[in-house]
Write an enzyme that holds these catalytic residues in place. Structure first.
Site, short mmCIF file in Angstrom:
data_model
loop_
_atom_site.label_atom_id
_atom_site.label_comp_id
_atom_site.label_asym_id
_atom_site.label_seq_id
_atom_site.Cartn_x
_atom_site.Cartn_y
_atom_site.Cartn_z
N HIS A 1 -4.86 -7.73 -9.16
CA HIS A 1 -5.31 -8.92 -8.43
C HIS A 1 -6.67 -9.40 -8.90
CE1 HIS A 1 -2.51 -7.66 -4.86
NE2 HIS A 1 -1.85 -8.08 -5.92
N CYS B 1 -19.48 -22.58 -16.85
CA CYS B 1 -19.04 -21.89 -18.06
C CYS B 1 -20.10 -22.03 -19.16
CB CYS B 1 -17.73 -22.49 -18.55
SG CYS B 1 -17.14 -21.79 -20.09
P1 NAD Z 1 -3.16 -2.78 3.17
O1 NAD Z 1 -4.28 -3.25 4.02
O2 NAD Z 1 -1.84 -3.40 3.31
O3 NAD Z 1 -2.94 -1.22 3.35
C1 NAD Z 1 -3.99 -0.31 3.34
C2 NAD Z 1 -3.35 1.08 3.47
O4 NAD Z 1 -4.39 2.04 3.37
C3 NAD Z 1 -2.62 1.33 4.79
O5 NAD Z 1 -1.35 1.85 4.50
C4 NAD Z 1 -3.52 2.36 5.49
O6 NAD Z 1 -2.77 3.27 6.26
C5 NAD Z 1 -4.16 3.05 4.31
N1 NAD Z 1 -5.44 3.69 4.57
C6 NAD Z 1 -6.38 3.38 5.50
N2 NAD Z 1 -7.45 4.19 5.39
C7 NAD Z 1 -7.19 5.04 4.35
C8 NAD Z 1 -7.90 6.11 3.74
N3 NAD Z 1 -9.12 6.48 4.17
N4 NAD Z 1 -7.32 6.77 2.70
C9 NAD Z 1 -6.09 6.41 2.25
N5 NAD Z 1 -5.37 5.40 2.80
C10 NAD Z 1 -5.91 4.73 3.83
O7 NAD Z 1 -3.76 -2.87 1.69
P2 NAD Z 1 -3.03 -3.14 0.32
O8 NAD Z 1 -1.70 -2.45 0.35
O9 NAD Z 1 -3.97 -2.78 -0.73
O10 NAD Z 1 -2.77 -4.71 0.29
C11 NAD Z 1 -3.63 -5.63 0.88
C12 NAD Z 1 -4.07 -6.76 -0.06
O11 NAD Z 1 -5.41 -7.09 0.29
C13 NAD Z 1 -4.08 -6.42 -1.50
O12 NAD Z 1 -3.50 -7.47 -2.18
C14 NAD Z 1 -5.56 -6.30 -1.90
O13 NAD Z 1 -5.81 -6.98 -3.13
C15 NAD Z 1 -6.31 -7.03 -0.82
N6 NAD Z 1 -7.52 -6.32 -0.36
C16 NAD Z 1 -8.34 -5.67 -1.26
C17 NAD Z 1 -9.45 -4.96 -0.81
C18 NAD Z 1 -10.34 -4.27 -1.82
O14 NAD Z 1 -10.46 -4.71 -2.94
N7 NAD Z 1 -10.97 -3.15 -1.44
C19 NAD Z 1 -9.75 -4.90 0.54
C20 NAD Z 1 -8.91 -5.58 1.43
C21 NAD Z 1 -7.79 -6.28 0.96
ZN ZN Z 2 -15.20 -23.02 -20.19
#
Ligand code: NAD
Ligand code: ZN
Length: 263
Positions: A135, A167
């Site tokens: 992403h 840019c």
């Molecule tokens: P999600 O929010 O759907 O799922 C997060 C998962 O992490 C859940 O299943 C939860 O049970 C688990 N979890 C919570 N705490 C945890 C821990 N300490 N250790 C291990 N697991 C734990 O997230 P997703 O599946 O990554 O999808 C959400 C979308 O949001 C993605 O597309 C992502 O790009 C984006 N996003 C990214 C970030 C980031 O870059 N850190 C943060 C939020 C959302």
């Molecule tokens: Zn450019």
């Protein structure tokens, strides 16, 4: 045998491993989720800001939001799970990390443990420790006018449209190098991730509910080719019943015990 030893045995025995991570791995670094109380900004939902239409309409507003998100994430450090995975991928052939996260913490971990090579992501020698970012990354930009892409960690001045990042090659507006709602994932990254998943003996899934496609298809691709799924998540997910081993644990606690030299 405890399930952690069972999982470790499977990872040790595997010739190749693809690691798929999601927001949960960064929860232990204090990175806010979109939905949590720290993830909300003004009265907007992410679906209203993280779109090509929103950027076309009001790039200043969208950059202001990204500046705020960066400011929340910049102080967060890679946690023991990111660091252990970076070391593992750096020392063991056949281990690659694929992430849905946009926080850049896997890349920072790879640099911190010296697994990213002297120039980081673009250095062939350092590819192993460097994640495939499905992403994109909040700390990278790309040009809306030409093919320019680059790292960008400077503070965003979103006070006016004129002040927004431009840019260096063509002068057009830069945008965050992340995948927005309604956009396709980067083709080359997705096909490399699926190729790795199809060849892997084990797909280690950490901190993702594994319901968002196409990332959700990565463990499925490993399983379809006869490989195994190992999961680390404090909650049961749609993947749990299909995993050879599923550990109900936090990433920062379990992952180092799975992949570090001394468990
Ligand atoms: P999600 O929010 O759907 O799922 C997060 C998962 O992490 C859940 O299943 C939860 O049970 C688990 N979890 C919570 N705490 C945890 C821990 N300490 N250790 C291990 N697991 C734990 O997230 P997703 O599946 O990554 O999808 C959400 C979308 O949001 C993605 O597309 C992502 O790009 C984006 N996003 C990214 C970030 C980031 O870059 N850190 C943060 C939020 C959302
Ligand atoms: Zn450019």
């Amino acid at each position: 045998m405890t399930s952690i030893l069972d999982a470790r045995g499977r990872l040790d025995a595997a010739g190749s491993v693809v690691v798929l991570t999601g927001a949960g791995i960064s929860a232990d670094s204090g990175v806010p989720t979109f939905r949590g109380p720290d993830g909300l900004w003004k009265d907007y939902r992410p679906e209203e800001l993280a779109t090509p239409a929103a950027f076309a309409r009001d790039p200043r507003l969208v950059w202001e939001w990204y500046g705020w998100r960066r400011s929340k994430i910049a102080p967060c450090e890679p946690n023991p799970a990111h660091l252990a995975l970076a070391r593992w991928a750096g020392r063991r052939e056949g281990v690659r990390i694929v992430t849905q996260n946009v926080d850049g913490l896997h890349t920072r971990a790879a640099k911190a443990v010296g697994a990213a090579g002297p120039t980081g992501a673009d250095d062939a020698a350092g590819r192993a420790g460097t994640p495939l970012e499905l992403h994109g990354c909040l700390f990278r930009v790309r040009c809306t006018g030409c093919r320019f892409r680059g790292e960008h960690r400077e503070e965003i001045d979103a006070g006016s449209r004129e002040a927004l990042p431009r840019c260096p090659e063509c002068g057009a507006l830069l945008r965050p190098d992340v995948v927005w709602f309604g956009e396709a994932l980067p083709e080359a990254v997705v096909s490399e991730a699926f190729a790795l998943a199809g060849e892997a003996d084990v797909c280690l899934v950490v901190g993702t509910s594994a319901v968002v496609h196409p990332a959700a298809g990565i463990p499925a691709a490993t399983a379809a080719a006869g490989g195994e799924i190992v999961e680390v998540n404090p909650e049961v997910t749609p993947l749990t019943s299909r995993a050879a081993v599923s550990l109900r644990a936090r990433a920062a606690e379990a992952v180092p015990r799975l992949v570090s030299r001394q468990a």
